[in-house]
Design an enzyme around this catalytic site. Sequence first.
Site, PDB file in Angstrom:
ATOM      1  CG  ASN A 151      -0.180  -0.060  -5.542  1.00  0.00           C
ATOM      2  OD1 ASN A 151      -0.524  -1.070  -6.124  1.00  0.00           O
ATOM      3  ND2 ASN A 151      -0.408   0.106  -4.238  1.00  0.00           N
TER       4      ASN A 151
ATOM      5  CG  ASP B 117      -2.874  -5.716   1.542  1.00  0.00           C
ATOM      6  OD1 ASP B 117      -1.739  -5.307   1.217  1.00  0.00           O
ATOM      7  OD2 ASP B 117      -3.561  -5.175   2.427  1.00  0.00           O
TER       8      ASP B 117
HETATM    9  C1  FPP Z   1       0.008  -5.362  -1.684  1.00  0.00           C
HETATM   10  O1  FPP Z   1       1.029  -5.706  -0.787  1.00  0.00           O
HETATM   11  C2  FPP Z   1       0.357  -5.710  -3.036  1.00  0.00           C
HETATM   12  C3  FPP Z   1       0.697  -4.823  -4.004  1.00  0.00           C
HETATM   13  C4  FPP Z   1       0.818  -3.376  -3.752  1.00  0.00           C
HETATM   14  C5  FPP Z   1       1.044  -5.246  -5.341  1.00  0.00           C
HETATM   15  C6  FPP Z   1       0.584  -6.604  -5.756  1.00  0.00           C
HETATM   16  C7  FPP Z   1       1.358  -6.936  -6.925  1.00  0.00           C
HETATM   17  C8  FPP Z   1       1.790  -8.144  -7.275  1.00  0.00           C
HETATM   18  C9  FPP Z   1       1.502  -9.371  -6.514  1.00  0.00           C
HETATM   19  C10 FPP Z   1       2.655  -8.263  -8.475  1.00  0.00           C
HETATM   20  C11 FPP Z   1       2.086  -7.736  -9.746  1.00  0.00           C
HETATM   21  C12 FPP Z   1       2.910  -8.163 -10.849  1.00  0.00           C
HETATM   22  C13 FPP Z   1       2.499  -8.866 -11.934  1.00  0.00           C
HETATM   23  C14 FPP Z   1       3.523  -9.377 -12.874  1.00  0.00           C
HETATM   24  C15 FPP Z   1       1.080  -9.130 -12.220  1.00  0.00           C
HETATM   25  P1  FPP Z   1       1.603  -4.591   0.153  1.00  0.00           P
HETATM   26  O2  FPP Z   1       2.935  -4.171  -0.385  1.00  0.00           O
HETATM   27  O3  FPP Z   1       0.635  -3.479   0.333  1.00  0.00           O
HETATM   28  O4  FPP Z   1       1.791  -5.396   1.466  1.00  0.00           O
HETATM   29  P2  FPP Z   1       1.711  -4.837   2.962  1.00  0.00           P
HETATM   30  O5  FPP Z   1       0.280  -4.455   3.180  1.00  0.00           O
HETATM   31  O6  FPP Z   1       2.134  -6.004   3.769  1.00  0.00           O
HETATM   32  O7  FPP Z   1       2.669  -3.697   3.031  1.00  0.00           O
END
Ligand code: FPP
Length: 228
Positions: free
Chosen positions: A65, A17
């Site tokens: 998501n 996250d």
């Molecule tokens: C949370 O950050 C992360 C996700 C929703 C997605 C995680 C995905 C990846 C790291 C990439 C996956 C891809 C591959 C090729 C495996 P957030 O967007 O919720 O962050 P925030 O809480 O700061 O908004």
Amino acid sequence: MRSDAQGIPRHIGIIMDGNGRWAQRRLLPRSAGHRAGVKNITPVVTVALEYGVQCVTLYAFSTENKNRAKDEVDALIDLIRKRLKPMTRELIARGARVAFSGDSSYFPQDVRDIMEEIVAENTDTTAQVVNIALDYGGREEILRAAREAAKDGEITAETFESKLYTAGLPELDMIVRTGGEKRLSNFLLYQAAYSELFFTDTLWPDFNGEELIALLNEFSKRTRRFGK
Ligand code: FPP
């Protein structure tokens, strides 16, 4: 239910996250945070595998998501389309076996093809596992397993667990969540029953092997206390 005597977790789940906030702090689009997040996966997972962890499950795309803005969902799917193969190839080259957990039917056919090709590239079935949770949700997994197990008659722990996406993977000893929130967000709900939970404020793109080692050291101390 605890890990082996050396205090090494058999299976770590990672909630990656903080990508969005990492990007926003740099005045970059959220997608840039996800790109930085993907780059961070191989170095961190490599440290876990070198430490002797048998399986790492990465929460890469949750069922929730899908409800984000279309632009962000499209960018995430495109990132999976472009980066999944190079990333997993590197992990397989480092001796790992790649598996997926989740309902892949959500993804476009070309992405599903990539996932199938990756699974076919696994040569060593005894290798340490990097399990990538894509369109994964814990409640959905439990309901699906219950429906499947019911078809076979009486539901026991064994028949039920054999229907989970994680069937055959080791016990989930440890969950790490980056990005400061303290919740599981529908991640491995059944498997988390005995997991030690670790939360860090570090945003996923800034999390590194050194911090993971510090958490692994803390895990080994918690484990020793549990045994007394
Ligand atoms: C949370 O950050 C992360 C996700 C929703 C997605 C995680 C995905 C990846 C790291 C990439 C996956 C891809 C591959 C090729 C495996 P957030 O967007 O919720 O962050 P925030 O809480 O700061 O908004």
